[in-house]
Design an enzyme around this catalytic site. Structure first.
Site, PDB file in Angstrom:
ATOM      1  CB  CYS A   1     -89.786  -6.715   8.451  1.00 15.37           C
ATOM      2  SG  CYS A   1     -90.039  -5.856   9.985  1.00 15.37           S
TER       3      CYS A   1
ATOM      4  CB  SER B   1     -83.843 -13.152   4.538  1.00 18.57           C
ATOM      5  OG  SER B   1     -82.617 -13.826   4.699  1.00 18.57           O
TER       6      SER B   1
ATOM      7  CG  PHE C   1     -80.414  -3.935   4.461  1.00 15.44           C
ATOM      8  CD1 PHE C   1     -81.018  -2.735   4.082  1.00 15.44           C
ATOM      9  CD2 PHE C   1     -80.919  -5.117   3.923  1.00 15.44           C
ATOM     10  CE1 PHE C   1     -82.097  -2.726   3.200  1.00 15.44           C
ATOM     11  CE2 PHE C   1     -81.992  -5.114   3.048  1.00 15.44           C
ATOM     12  CZ  PHE C   1     -82.584  -3.911   2.689  1.00 15.44           C
TER      13      PHE C   1
ATOM     14  CE  LYS D   1     -73.369 -10.157  11.147  1.00 16.18           C
ATOM     15  NZ  LYS D   1     -73.488  -9.434   9.856  1.00 16.18           N
TER      16      LYS D   1
ATOM     17  CD  GLU E   1     -89.081 -10.286   2.821  1.00 14.11           C
ATOM     18  OE1 GLU E   1     -88.194 -11.131   2.945  1.00 14.11           O
ATOM     19  OE2 GLU E   1     -89.412  -9.499   3.723  1.00 14.11           O
TER      20      GLU E   1
ATOM     21  CD  GLU F   1     -72.984  -8.540   5.509  1.00 10.78           C
ATOM     22  OE1 GLU F   1     -73.666  -8.363   6.541  1.00 10.78           O
ATOM     23  OE2 GLU F   1     -73.013  -9.590   4.848  1.00 10.78           O
TER      24      GLU F   1
HETATM   25  P1  NAD Z   1     -80.258 -11.132   5.646  1.00 11.75           P
HETATM   26  O1  NAD Z   1     -80.931 -12.371   6.094  1.00 11.75           O
HETATM   27  O2  NAD Z   1     -79.558 -11.150   4.339  1.00 11.75           O
HETATM   28  O3  NAD Z   1     -79.150 -10.677   6.718  1.00 11.75           O
HETATM   29  C1  NAD Z   1     -79.453 -10.569   8.094  1.00 11.75           C
HETATM   30  C2  NAD Z   1     -78.188 -10.800   8.898  1.00 11.75           C
HETATM   31  O4  NAD Z   1     -77.732 -12.128   8.651  1.00 11.75           O
HETATM   32  C3  NAD Z   1     -77.051  -9.868   8.525  1.00 11.75           C
HETATM   33  O5  NAD Z   1     -76.390  -9.461   9.688  1.00 11.75           O
HETATM   34  C4  NAD Z   1     -76.166 -10.723   7.641  1.00 11.75           C
HETATM   35  O6  NAD Z   1     -74.810 -10.382   7.724  1.00 11.75           O
HETATM   36  C5  NAD Z   1     -76.399 -12.120   8.177  1.00 11.75           C
HETATM   37  N1  NAD Z   1     -76.276 -13.148   7.121  1.00 11.75           N
HETATM   38  C6  NAD Z   1     -76.558 -13.007   5.804  1.00 11.75           C
HETATM   39  N2  NAD Z   1     -76.345 -14.165   5.164  1.00 11.75           N
HETATM   40  C7  NAD Z   1     -75.905 -15.056   6.082  1.00 11.75           C
HETATM   41  C8  NAD Z   1     -75.534 -16.439   6.029  1.00 11.75           C
HETATM   42  N3  NAD Z   1     -75.542 -17.123   4.888  1.00 11.75           N
HETATM   43  N4  NAD Z   1     -75.180 -17.030   7.179  1.00 11.75           N
HETATM   44  C9  NAD Z   1     -75.168 -16.362   8.333  1.00 11.75           C
HETATM   45  N5  NAD Z   1     -75.503 -15.061   8.436  1.00 11.75           N
HETATM   46  C10 NAD Z   1     -75.877 -14.408   7.336  1.00 11.75           C
HETATM   47  O7  NAD Z   1     -81.342  -9.966   5.699  1.00 11.75           O
HETATM   48  P2  NAD Z   1     -81.200  -8.475   5.193  1.00 11.75           P
HETATM   49  O8  NAD Z   1     -81.218  -8.469   3.696  1.00 11.75           O
HETATM   50  O9  NAD Z   1     -80.102  -7.784   5.897  1.00 11.75           O
HETATM   51  O10 NAD Z   1     -82.565  -7.844   5.755  1.00 11.75           O
HETATM   52  C11 NAD Z   1     -83.780  -7.936   5.076  1.00 11.75           C
HETATM   53  C12 NAD Z   1     -84.597  -9.105   5.567  1.00 11.75           C
HETATM   54  O11 NAD Z   1     -84.823  -8.983   6.967  1.00 11.75           O
HETATM   55  C13 NAD Z   1     -85.985  -9.167   4.947  1.00 11.75           C
HETATM   56  O12 NAD Z   1     -86.287 -10.511   4.673  1.00 11.75           O
HETATM   57  C14 NAD Z   1     -86.894  -8.626   6.031  1.00 11.75           C
HETATM   58  O13 NAD Z   1     -88.228  -9.059   5.975  1.00 11.75           O
HETATM   59  C15 NAD Z   1     -86.217  -9.156   7.241  1.00 11.75           C
HETATM   60  N6  NAD Z   1     -86.596  -8.389   8.424  1.00 11.75           N
HETATM   61  C16 NAD Z   1     -87.458  -8.976   9.294  1.00 11.75           C
HETATM   62  C17 NAD Z   1     -87.868  -8.298  10.411  1.00 11.75           C
HETATM   63  C18 NAD Z   1     -88.819  -8.929  11.375  1.00 11.75           C
HETATM   64  O14 NAD Z   1     -89.020  -8.356  12.434  1.00 11.75           O
HETATM   65  N7  NAD Z   1     -89.412 -10.065  11.091  1.00 11.75           N
HETATM   66  C19 NAD Z   1     -87.383  -7.008  10.667  1.00 11.75           C
HETATM   67  C20 NAD Z   1     -86.490  -6.438   9.768  1.00 11.75           C
HETATM   68  C21 NAD Z   1     -86.102  -7.146   8.641  1.00 11.75           C
END
Ligand code: NAD
Length: 503
Positions: free
Chosen positions: A288, A233, A156, A180, A388, A183
């Site tokens: 991040c 994450s 997000f 994808k 985090e 959401e």
């Molecule tokens: P998230 O892991 O909740 O979601 C990321 C994606 O995975 C979304 O598209 C979501 O729909 C999908 N998703 C969520 N739960 C899922 C599941 N159980 N099974 C399959 N798919 C699933 O992350 P977020 O809250 O959207 O974003 C924040 C996180 O992203 C933080 O941990 C941040 O550090 C990380 N991030 C990392 C970087 C990097 O370059 N390392 C960059 C940006 C964000």
């Protein structure tokens, strides 16, 4: 069904250069974090919807793969021009669904645009090697070819930039993309899809699949998908890596972070304090590469904490479309989770220097507000240190010496970004050499690499072998083929079952 761009809308998939409703009737609310108002509902695709989108991409791939580099490059340039002209629209969409201030949203679009500009050079980037007369009258050469249908799953916090880390290079290299998005803020992806259409990209080459785990699982297991690039994450990154790799796919999965800044006693403390505030509280800490731990070395801690507190207290919190420095958090649930961490830090004995729960914001009464929070005397066993948080919470850890700071950073399970503040070139050089983190800043708090370098962390911040964009991106989205050829005077050596020898 009303479509994107209207006040209350259904946010659909995108397939074959058009909106696609799909068959799922499950939706999730999308809110404006500055008001709390639900502004739309995003469809959460079913496995059947995922099949339809993946099938469209698979059908479009052969023709796009065979499109000349000249044609692909022209479309890339057109996309870049349109993006450059109209990026203000995209920034506003991001602010409405993410909450970050418009100038910050524009910053993310600019960083994404840099990857588009890098991808405009694809003809040069794809050049292979050629060796004449590797053996007598035998030449050897290598070519890079696209993978096929490639999936991108994004978080997000950067609804435009993170997808743009991947899709410009993937498309330029001849792949068909299924994006994808998160959401929580899915509209930016549809705006980008419409821009691709306007730029002349053939139908089916760029597609958007809205949804949650159901469609992610389809991308990870569907035999027509060749690779998945994930950012999110750490637990989900690990799941994506393991599941996709088990299905034989090429996977890069970028995970979470806990970024430390090390401030040495000889640092310019005004510079360091500015940097801690910018990197700790920019985008409400939902980056991040945000700094969430400031490690103060030696006797400077009191002065540093005072300087950070003074600056952080002056931050204007409010609606990102107004004259604010920092917007709300992305959802109410996330805001409440971060507030619970502040409570836990207090209970665990950290000193609350600035409490974001007492925020006064220039925005809607039901917005997801939380102000900057500064903790001092944080220790590694506290959850504000170990987890985090992904919010505007900065923890100061006090240590005696450089070695203690280095040990702390290197013991952390995450390894995304880090920074050192010092005027000692030798110390900085030692740090860049010794630290087990993928991206290092020297007097630079958010060392996000340029598009022509690659973005990626170490340890629990990345699963896979490839970082995002730069040459890693070109390699990830292509596979190598090596050709050995003999044309002149083919020698008929007769039957010889021995292994080919060069002569
Ligand atoms: P998230 O892991 O909740 O979601 C990321 C994606 O995975 C979304 O598209 C979501 O729909 C999908 N998703 C969520 N739960 C899922 C599941 N159980 N099974 C399959 N798919 C699933 O992350 P977020 O809250 O959207 O974003 C924040 C996180 O992203 C933080 O941990 C941040 O550090 C990380 N991030 C990392 C970087 C990097 O370059 N390392 C960059 C940006 C964000």
């Amino acid at each position: 069904m009303t479509q994107t761009g209207q006040l209350s809308k259904t946010i659909s998939h995108w397939l074959n250069n058009d909106f696609f409703a799909g068959v799922s009737n499950v939706t999730a609310p999308v809110a404006n974090p500055a008001t709390g108002d639900v502004t739309g509902r995003v469809v959460l695709g079913s496995a059947q919807d995922a099949h339809a989108v993946i099938d469209a991409a698979a059908a479009a791939f052969p023709e796009w793969r065979d499109a000349s580099l000249a044609k692909r490059t022209q479309i890339l340039f057109k996309f870049r021009d349109l993006l450059n002209q109209r990026k203000g629209e995209l920034a506003e969409i991001i602010t409405r669904e993410h909450g970050k201030v418009v100038s910050d949203a524009l910053g993310e679009v600019n960083r994404g645009q840099e990857v588009v500009e890098f991808a405009c050079g694809i003809a040069h980037l794809l050049k292979g090697g050629f060796t004449e007369n590797a053996s007598t009258k035998v030449d050897v050469y290598s070519i890079r070819q696209p993978l096929g249908v490639v999936g991108i799953i994004s978080p997000f916090n950067f609804p435009a930039m993170v997808p743009m880390w991947f899709f410009p290079i993937a498309i330029a290299a001849g792949n068909a993309v299924v994006l994808k998005p998160s959401e929580k803020n899915p509209s930016a992806s549809l705006w980008l899809a419409e821009l691709w259409k306007e730029a002349g990209l053939p139908a089916g080459v760029f597609n958007v699949l809205q949804g949650d785990k159901t469609v992610v699982d389809e991308l990870l297991t569907n035999p027509k998908v060749a690779s998945v690039s994930f950012v999110g994450s750490t637990p989900i990154a690990q799941y994506v890596y393991a599941t996709g790799a088990a299905a034989g796919k090429r996977i890069q999965a970028l995970g979470g972070a806990k970024n430390h800044a090390l401030i040495l006693p000889d640092a310019d403390l005004d510079l360091a304090a500015d940097a801690m505030v910018n990197a700790g509280f920019g985008s409400a800490g939902e980056r991040c590469m945000a700094i969430s731990v400031a490690v103060a070395v030696g006797p400077i801690a009191d002065e540093l904490v005072a300087k950070i507190a003074e600056r952080a207290a002056a931050i204007k919190i409010g609606d990102g479309t107004k004259d604010s420095d920092m917007g709300p958090l992305v959802t109410k649930a996330h805001r409440d989770k971060v507030a619970a961490y502040i409570e836990a830090g207090e209970t665990d004995g950290a000193k609350v220097v600035l409490d974001g729960r007492n925020v006064s914001a220039d925005g809607g009464a039901d917005g997801f507000w939380l102000g900057p929070t500064l903790f001092d005397n944080v220790t590694p066993h506290m959850s504000v240190y170990s987890d985090e948080i992904f919010g505007p919470v900065l923890s100061v850890v006090r240590v005696e010496a450089y070695d203690d700071a280095l040990k702390l950073i290197n013991s952390n399970p995450y390894g995304n970004g880090t920074a050192i503040f010092t005027n000692d070139g030798g110390a900085a050089r030692r740090f860049q050499n010794e630290v087990t983190v993928g991206m290092v800043g020297i007097n630079v708090p958010i060392p996000v690499p340029m598009a022509y370098y690659s973005f990626g962390g170490w340890k629990a911040s990345l699963f896979g072998d490839s970082h995002a964009h730069g040459m890693d991106g070109v390699q990830f989205f292509t596979r190598q083929k090596t050709v050995t050829q003999r044309w002149l005077d083919p020698s008929h050596g007769g039957i010889n079952l021995g292994f080919p020898q060069n002569g």
